[in-house]
Design a protein around this motif. Structure first.
Motif, PDB file in Angstrom:
ATOM      1  N   GLY A  98       0.799  -1.210   0.000  1.00 13.90           N
ATOM      2  CA  GLY A  98       0.000   0.000   0.000  1.00 13.90           C
ATOM      3  C   GLY A  98       0.833   1.261   0.000  1.00 13.90           C
ATOM      4  N   THR A 114      -3.136  -2.541  -4.878  1.00 11.46           N
ATOM      5  CA  THR A 114      -3.190  -3.008  -3.484  1.00 11.46           C
ATOM      6  C   THR A 114      -4.616  -3.054  -2.942  1.00 11.46           C
ATOM      7  N   SER A 132      -5.123  -1.995   5.872  1.00  8.53           N
ATOM      8  CA  SER A 132      -4.040  -1.200   6.443  1.00  8.53           C
ATOM      9  C   SER A 132      -3.401  -1.919   7.626  1.00  8.53           C
ATOM     10  N   GLY A 148      -3.451  -0.118   2.403  1.00 14.25           N
ATOM     11  CA  GLY A 148      -4.016  -0.786   1.239  1.00 14.25           C
ATOM     12  C   GLY A 148      -5.248  -0.063   0.744  1.00 14.25           C
ATOM     13  N   CYS A 159      -5.722   1.846  -1.625  1.00 11.72           N
ATOM     14  CA  CYS A 159      -5.570   3.172  -2.214  1.00 11.72           C
ATOM     15  C   CYS A 159      -5.589   3.126  -3.740  1.00 11.72           C
TER      16      CYS A 159
END
Length: 436
Positions: free
Chosen positions: A173, A209, A214, A203, A205
Motif C-alpha cells: 500500500g 493493493t 491497512s 491498502g 488506495c
C-alpha cells in the motif's frame, strides 16, 4: 499503452510532471530473463497529445538498487511523455532551488519541499545532533497522491535540508503516517543506535493493493536516517480496515513500548510490546471529536507528570496513563485557534524537551510545491482554572529570528514568513495565510 525500456546506469530516473493535468498510472516493472515483477506504480499528471508538452518540473525516483538491470515503464500517456524520461545522478540539482521570483517568495522558516505535495510530519526523531523530519510526500504532483516518505534534516530547527525520498508505495500500500525512535533496547537484534520507524502501509488506495487492508509496519535505518529498510518483523495486523498513524514510545515504568493509533471514527487503540516483535491490544477508547494522527505526550512539573493525547485537528485531552490504559478526564481543549495546522507530532529522544511540529495546510498558487511545516514549538504547562493546560512557544533556537520578523498587536505576536502568518496569543497558537 506506451512502453519504454531502460537499462539502468544511473541513480535516478527523472519523470516529467504536468501539474493540473489528468492523472494516469505509471507502472515501473523489473524485467528478468523469464519473468517480470512490479516495483511500484505512481499516479502522474502526464499531460496529453494536444498542445505543447512543457513539463512544470521533473520528479526523480531512486533506482540505485537496479543498476545494470532493465526496467520497463508503462502508461497510457503520449510518446512525448516517455521520450522525456531520462536518467540522472542526483536527487536534487541547483535548478531545484533557483533564484527565481518563486524561490524568493518561498517561506524561510516553515519547511517546504523542493517540489511536489507534502502533508503530515512523520518519524520525528533527534539523533547524534540531527533533527530528522520525515513527511508525507508526493514528488509527482502538487496534489495529494502517491504517499511516500520524504526526508529533511536540521541541526538547529531553523535551517532544513531536503534529502532523498526514503520510502515509496509498495505491494502493501501507500506509505502513510508514522513515528520514529532510537532502538536503545537493542530490539530485533539491531544495534542500539538504529533508528526505528513505525508507519501505516495503507491498502485499498489503488487497484494494485486494493485487496490489502491497512497494517502497521516497521522500517529501520543503520546509516543515521539516510536510508530506511522495510521489514516484515513486528507487523501489527489490521484492527479496522483503515486503522493508521502509529505513534510509538518507550514507557519506562512498565518496561514496554506503547503504540497509540487511530482505529475508526472517534476510536483509538493502545497496544503494548516488550520487544517490538509481538504487540498486544491493551485498550480501545473514544475521544470526543478525535480523529487520526494521535500523539501521547507526558509533560512534567515540579511535583508530577501530566499526560495528554493530541489528535490531528489540534484537540488535546488531559488524563492519566498507567502504561496499559488512558483515562480521559472528560475535558477537551485545542492547541490552535483555527484549522490551518494539522497532524502535529512531537520529537522523540530530545532529553526532556517536548518539541512539536504540525503540517500547515496552505496552497502556494503558481508554484511547484504545496504545503508547509509549522515552525517547531516547545510545549510546556500552565495552570488555568485549577487545571493544567499545554503552552506552545517557538523553540529557543528560533527565538531571535522569531522576534526579528514579528510585531505586536495588543497581547498578540504576529510572525510573518513569506506567505505564512503565525499569531501567538497567550498559550494558544493560530496560523493563517496571506496572499503574497
Amino acid at each position: 499503452m506506451v512502453e519504454k525500456k531502460l537499462l539502468i546506469t544511473k541513480d535516478y530516473i527523472e519523470v516529467p510532471v504536468m501539474t493540473e493535468s489528468e492523472l494516469m498510472t505509471l507502472e515501473i516493472i523489473q524485467q528478468e530473463k523469464n519473468s517480470q515483477s512490479k516495483i511500484c506504480e505512481f499516479q502522474v499528471p502526464m499531460g496529453n497529445e494536444a498542445g505543447v508538452f512543457m513539463p512544470d518540473y521533473f520528479a526523480r525516483f531512486s533506482v540505485k538498487e537496479y543498476k545494470g538491470k532493465t526496467l520497463l515503464l508503462k502508461g497510457c500517456a503520449s510518446e512525448r511523455f516517455f521520450d522525456m524520461i531520462r536518467q540522472v545522478d542526483c536527487e536534487f540539482e541547483q535548478s531545484d532551488f533557483d533564484f527565481s521570483k518563486e524561490e524568493q517568495l518561498r517561506p524561510k522558516y516553515h519547511f517546504t519541499a523542493a517540489k511536489g505535495w507534502i502533508n503530515d510530519p512523520n518519524g520525528l526523531v533527534y539523533s547524534d545532533g540531527v533533527y530528522h523530519l520525515y513527511f508525507q510526500y508526493n514528488p509527482f504532483d502538487t496534489r495529494w497522491e502517491n504517499m511516500s516518505w520524504g526526508h529533511a534534516t536540521s541541526c538547529d530547527l531553523i535551517h532544513w535540508t531536503q534529502h532523498e525520498t526514503v520510502m515509496y508505495p509498495d505491494e502493501n500500500g501507500y506509505m502513510f503516517s508514522g513515528s520514529g525512535f532510537v532502538n536503545k533496547n537493542g530490539c530485533l537484534g539491531l544495534p542500539e543506535d538504529t533508528l526505528m520507524f513505525y508507519y501505516t502501509a495503507a491498502g485499498k488506495c489503488r487497484p494494485w493493493t486494493t485487496k490489502r487492508l491497512s497494517t502497521q509496519r516497521l522500517a529501520y535505518s543503520l546509516d543515521g536516517g539516510k536510508t530506511l529498510i522495510k521489514t516484515d518483523k513486528g507487523v501489527v495486523p489490521t484492527i479496522s480496515h483503515e486503522n493508521r498513524d502509529p505513534k510509538v514510545f518507550w514507557h519506562e515504568k512498565t518496561k514496554a513500548y506503547i503504540m497509540i493509533m487511530w482505529v475508526e471514527g472517534n476510536e483509538f487503540a493502545i497496544l503494548r510490546s516488550e520487544n517490538l516483535e509481538k504487540w498486544e491490544l491493551s485498550q480501545k477508547f473514544e475521544l470526543e471529536d478525535g480523529f487520526e494522527c494521535p500523539d501521547m505526550i507526558c509533560l512534567q512539573d515540579k511535583d508530577s507528570m501530566h499526560w495528554f493525547i493530541t489528535t490531528a485537528d489540534g484537540y488535546y485531552y488531559p488524563g492519566e496513563f498507567d502504561g496499559y490504559s488512558f483515562k480521559w478526564n472528560g475535558k477537551k481543549h485545542c492547541l490552535y485557534m483555527n484549522k490551518v495546522p494539522y497532524a502535529a507530532q512531537t520529537y522523540s529522544n530530545t532529553d526532556g524537551r517536548t518539541i512539536l511540529v504540525p503540517w500547515i495546510r496552505v496552497n502556494f498558487p503558481g508554484r511547484k510545491y504545496t504545503g508547509a511545516m509549522g515552525v517547531p514549538r516547545e510545549l510546556g504547562l500552565t495552570k488555568i482554572d485549577n487545571e493544567f493546560r499545554i503552552t506552545l512557544k517557538p523553540v529557543k533556537e528560533l527565538q531571535s529570528e522569531f522576534e526579528k520578523h514579528s510585531f505586536k498587536i495588543k497581547d498578540m505576536t504576529v510572525f510573518v514568513d513569506n506567505g505564512i502568518v503565525e499569531v501567538t496569543a497567550d498559550c494558544d497558537t493560530m496560523l493563517g495565510v496571506y496572499d503574497v
